[in-house]
Scaffold this motif. Structure first.
Motif, PDB file in Angstrom:
ATOM      1  N   GLY A  27       0.801  -1.223   0.000  1.00  0.00           N
ATOM      2  CA  GLY A  27       0.000   0.000   0.000  1.00  0.00           C
ATOM      3  C   GLY A  27       0.830   1.267   0.000  1.00  0.00           C
ATOM      4  N   GLY A  28       2.101   1.152   0.363  1.00  0.00           N
ATOM      5  CA  GLY A  28       2.959   2.326   0.373  1.00  0.00           C
ATOM      6  C   GLY A  28       2.745   3.198   1.593  1.00  0.00           C
ATOM      7  N   HIS A  29       3.115   4.447   1.457  1.00  0.00           N
ATOM      8  CA  HIS A  29       3.107   5.385   2.579  1.00  0.00           C
ATOM      9  C   HIS A  29       1.705   5.790   3.005  1.00  0.00           C
ATOM     10  N   TRP A  39       5.404   0.566   5.007  1.00  0.00           N
ATOM     11  CA  TRP A  39       6.634  -0.227   5.105  1.00  0.00           C
ATOM     12  C   TRP A  39       7.735   0.308   4.190  1.00  0.00           C
ATOM     13  N   GLY A  40       7.786   1.629   4.057  1.00  0.00           N
ATOM     14  CA  GLY A  40       8.832   2.218   3.231  1.00  0.00           C
ATOM     15  C   GLY A  40       8.440   2.292   1.767  1.00  0.00           C
ATOM     16  N   ASP A  41       9.440   2.546   0.934  1.00  0.00           N
ATOM     17  CA  ASP A  41       9.197   2.759  -0.493  1.00  0.00           C
ATOM     18  C   ASP A  41       8.666   1.493  -1.157  1.00  0.00           C
ATOM     19  N   ILE A  42       7.836   1.712  -2.168  1.00  0.00           N
ATOM     20  CA  ILE A  42       7.286   0.588  -2.934  1.00  0.00           C
ATOM     21  C   ILE A  42       7.459   0.841  -4.428  1.00  0.00           C
ATOM     22  N   ASP A  43       7.338  -0.213  -5.190  1.00  0.00           N
ATOM     23  CA  ASP A  43       7.382  -0.174  -6.650  1.00  0.00           C
ATOM     24  C   ASP A  43       6.135  -0.929  -7.111  1.00  0.00           C
ATOM     25  N   VAL A 237       7.074   1.608   9.258  1.00  0.00           N
ATOM     26  CA  VAL A 237       6.219   1.531  10.448  1.00  0.00           C
ATOM     27  C   VAL A 237       6.978   1.006  11.663  1.00  0.00           C
ATOM     28  N   ARG A 238       7.967   0.161  11.439  1.00  0.00           N
ATOM     29  CA  ARG A 238       8.709  -0.437  12.543  1.00  0.00           C
ATOM     30  C   ARG A 238       9.656   0.552  13.215  1.00  0.00           C
ATOM     31  N   ALA A 239       9.860   1.701  12.571  1.00  0.00           N
ATOM     32  CA  ALA A 239      10.730   2.736  13.143  1.00  0.00           C
ATOM     33  C   ALA A 239       9.956   3.982  13.552  1.00  0.00           C
ATOM     34  N   SER A 243       3.310   2.375  19.733  1.00  0.00           N
ATOM     35  CA  SER A 243       3.434   1.610  20.980  1.00  0.00           C
ATOM     36  C   SER A 243       3.230   0.116  20.769  1.00  0.00           C
ATOM     37  N   TRP A 244       2.480  -0.256  19.739  1.00  0.00           N
ATOM     38  CA  TRP A 244       2.168  -1.661  19.512  1.00  0.00           C
ATOM     39  C   TRP A 244       3.242  -2.405  18.709  1.00  0.00           C
TER      40      TRP A 244
END
Length: 333
Positions: A27-29, A39-43, A237-239, A243-244
């Motif tokens: 889904g991208g940003h 989850w960061g940049d996508i193509d 998202v991991r950075a 809180s979850w």
């Protein structure tokens, strides 16, 4: 070992691959509470190629949400599955309102009126006139709200817009209340080697529900690719500081989680598996009702994940050894 690569989507009876494809990352940003939730940049072209590989390998279950990229995940999935609707099981989710122009999630809404609007938009993006599984994305609802939502979803079944519905929640009590509705067929729960969910799995066994498993690879930790030196991009998202997100902190893998992965790596690789395939095999062995839905952005990730279908569930003895090793690790904390 007698293992079928096909499992049923709970009491709906819908047949699907035993491992599905989680479509959050493609889904991208987008943001949640002002923080990155993608989850960061996508193509997009790469995402479409990866979905084609999944189809070639027998993957038939695709799980998305209108929240992922505020509709972008569904739109890409719709493009990739064009002409293949009869071959796949499409699951998506609703409940978060959003501003697509800002790629921002805003609030939650599960009212009957909003369900109609959200469903129509998802169907359009996905290029289909029905969904196999429509899931509540909001994990906690008051009983009265949950009942009204269930009634609204049953009406959509009667209209032919959805075949079955479920709820993304980690509360067995909440999910149990929904079993009174005839087309409630699935619970989406967090489940992985480091985070079990016995109460919901027991409910699924008792009521013949499917257990769709989010975060089956512990947000990537169980692929074995991270070390204590790994650093994630701020757009991940991991950075983001949610809180979850329990396996990462400050954009880095938690050292104690890295140690646990290393402690069980050899066991996960039983029978020539990769660590990811072992982690998915753990879930397949955990219950006949489980349907892990690992995320992906690349063709290589799809091949790794769906390669677990050929390896099947981890042997019972290995499951016990993993329990023993992790218990010892917990004692060291």
């Amino acid at each position: 070992m007698n293992f079928s690569k096909i499992r049923r989507l709970g009491r709906s009876g819908i047949a699907t691959s035993a491992i599905g494809m989680g479509c959050w990352a493609i889904g991208g940003h987008f943001t949640l509470d002002g923080k990155p939730d993608g989850w960061g940049d996508i193509d997009d072209a790469q995402s479409i190629r990866a979905i084609a590989v999944a189809l070639e390998m027998g993957g038939t279950l695709f799980d998305s949400a209108d929240a992922y990229g505020t509709g972008h995940s569904e739109a890409i999935l719709g493009q990739a599955l064009a002409g293949r609707r009869a071959d796949v099981v499409i699951a998506t989710k609703f409940g978060f309102t959003y501003d697509a122009s800002r790629k921002a999630l805003l609030a939650t809404d599960v009212s009957p009126t909003y369900i109609e609007q959200a469903l129509a938009a998802s169907l359009q993006r996905l290029g289909t006139d029905y969904l196999d599984l429509y899931q509540i994305h909001v994990g906690d609802l008051a009983d009265s709200v949950a009942d009204a939502t269930g009634e609204a979803l049953e009406r959509q079944v009667a209209l032919g817009k959805i075949r079955a519905w479920g709820w993304s929640t980690d509360s067995a009590a909440a999910a149990g209340r929904m079993t009174k509705f005839p087309h409630f067929t699935a619970v989406q729960q967090e489940l992985n080697v480091f985070h079990d969910g016995p109460d919901l799995l027991a409910l699924c066994a008792q009521e013949n529900l499917a257990s769709l498993n989010r975060s089956p690879l512990a947000m990537g930790m169980l692929t074995g690719k991270f070390s204590v030196q790994s650093r994630l991009a701020a757009s991940d998202v991991r950075a983001a500081g949610h809180s979850w997100v329990r396996f990462f902190a400050g954009g880095r893998p938690r050292p104690e989680v890295v140690r646990r992965v290393e402690a069980i790596r050899e066991l996960l690789q039983t029978g020539g598996r990769t660590p990811a395939q072992g982690a998915l095999g753990w879930i397949l062995a955990r219950s006949p009702h489980t349907l892990p839905i690992p995320g992906f952005k690349t063709e290589a990730q799809v091949r790794d994940n769906l390669g677990a279908l050929d390896k099947g569930p981890l042997p019972t003895a290995v499951m016990g050894e993993i329990d023993t090793v992790l218990a010892a690790q917990n004692d060291l904390v």
